[in-house]
Scaffold this motif. Structure first.
Motif, short mmCIF file in Angstrom:
data_model
loop_
_atom_site.label_atom_id
_atom_site.label_comp_id
_atom_site.label_asym_id
_atom_site.label_seq_id
_atom_site.Cartn_x
_atom_site.Cartn_y
_atom_site.Cartn_z
N ILE A 31 13.13 0.70 4.68
CA ILE A 31 12.18 1.70 4.17
C ILE A 31 11.69 1.27 2.79
CG2 ILE A 31 11.97 4.07 3.31
CD1 ILE A 31 13.93 4.86 5.60
N LEU A 32 12.61 0.87 1.93
CA LEU A 32 12.21 0.43 0.59
C LEU A 32 11.31 -0.81 0.64
CD1 LEU A 32 15.54 0.99 -1.37
CD2 LEU A 32 13.39 2.24 -1.65
N THR A 33 11.66 -1.75 1.49
CA THR A 33 10.85 -2.97 1.62
C THR A 33 9.45 -2.64 2.09
OG1 THR A 33 12.81 -4.30 2.07
CG2 THR A 33 10.70 -5.21 2.77
N GLN A 34 9.34 -1.81 3.12
CA GLN A 34 8.02 -1.43 3.63
C GLN A 34 7.21 -0.68 2.59
OE1 GLN A 34 8.70 0.77 7.21
NE2 GLN A 34 9.25 -1.03 8.40
N ALA A 35 7.85 0.21 1.88
CA ALA A 35 7.13 1.03 0.90
C ALA A 35 6.70 0.24 -0.32
CB ALA A 35 8.01 2.20 0.47
N LEU A 36 7.49 -0.74 -0.72
CA LEU A 36 7.23 -1.41 -1.99
C LEU A 36 6.61 -2.80 -1.87
CD1 LEU A 36 10.51 -0.34 -3.78
CD2 LEU A 36 8.23 0.67 -4.02
N LEU A 37 6.79 -3.46 -0.72
CA LEU A 37 6.33 -4.84 -0.63
C LEU A 37 5.19 -5.09 0.34
CD1 LEU A 37 9.73 -6.77 -0.82
CD2 LEU A 37 8.12 -6.21 -2.66
N ARG A 41 -2.74 -0.26 1.49
CA ARG A 41 -3.94 0.05 2.29
C ARG A 41 -5.08 0.38 1.36
NH1 ARG A 41 -3.00 4.16 7.01
NH2 ARG A 41 -5.17 3.65 7.19
N ARG A 42 -6.24 -0.13 1.70
CA ARG A 42 -7.42 0.17 0.88
C ARG A 42 -7.97 1.53 1.26
NH1 ARG A 42 -11.59 -4.58 1.22
NH2 ARG A 42 -11.44 -4.04 3.40
N SER A 43 -8.53 2.22 0.29
CA SER A 43 -9.13 3.52 0.56
C SER A 43 -10.47 3.31 1.26
CB SER A 43 -9.37 4.27 -0.75
OG SER A 43 -10.39 3.64 -1.50
N LEU A 44 -10.98 4.36 1.87
CA LEU A 44 -12.28 4.28 2.53
C LEU A 44 -13.35 3.88 1.53
CD1 LEU A 44 -14.14 4.64 4.95
CD2 LEU A 44 -14.27 7.08 4.39
N ALA A 45 -13.30 4.40 0.32
CA ALA A 45 -14.28 4.06 -0.71
C ALA A 45 -14.24 2.57 -1.02
CB ALA A 45 -14.03 4.88 -1.97
N GLU A 46 -13.04 1.98 -1.08
CA GLU A 46 -12.92 0.55 -1.34
C GLU A 46 -13.49 -0.28 -0.20
OE1 GLU A 46 -8.95 0.18 -4.11
OE2 GLU A 46 -8.68 0.68 -2.00
#
Length: 69
Positions: A31-37, A41-46
């Motif tokens: 969980i930590l690896t997925q969340a931090l590394l 995700r880019r926002s729709l605006a980006e």
């Protein structure tokens, strides 16, 4: 080691680990690896801002027909 974690969180971590045949410690690491590394995700605006200009504005005009006849 993580201290002062709410019991409900610990319970859910253990349930999630059991469903995936992992130890709670292994699940916590994943969980930590997925969340931090993982890449953010880019926002729709980006995404929209990165799109190249293509065509003319009138290429995208909406044309309606009168359906009252």
């Amino acid at each position: 080691m993580v201290r002062n974690v709410d019991e409900a969180v610990v319970r859910e971590l253990k349930k999630r680990a059991a469903r995936r045949n992992h130890s709670a410690e292994q699940e916590h690491r994943e969980i930590l690896t997925q969340a931090l590394l993982r890449p953010r995700r880019r926002s729709l605006a980006e995404v929209l801002a990165a799109m190249p200009d293509a065509g003319k504005d009138d290429d995208f005009e909406r044309h309606q027909t009168d359906r009252r006849t």
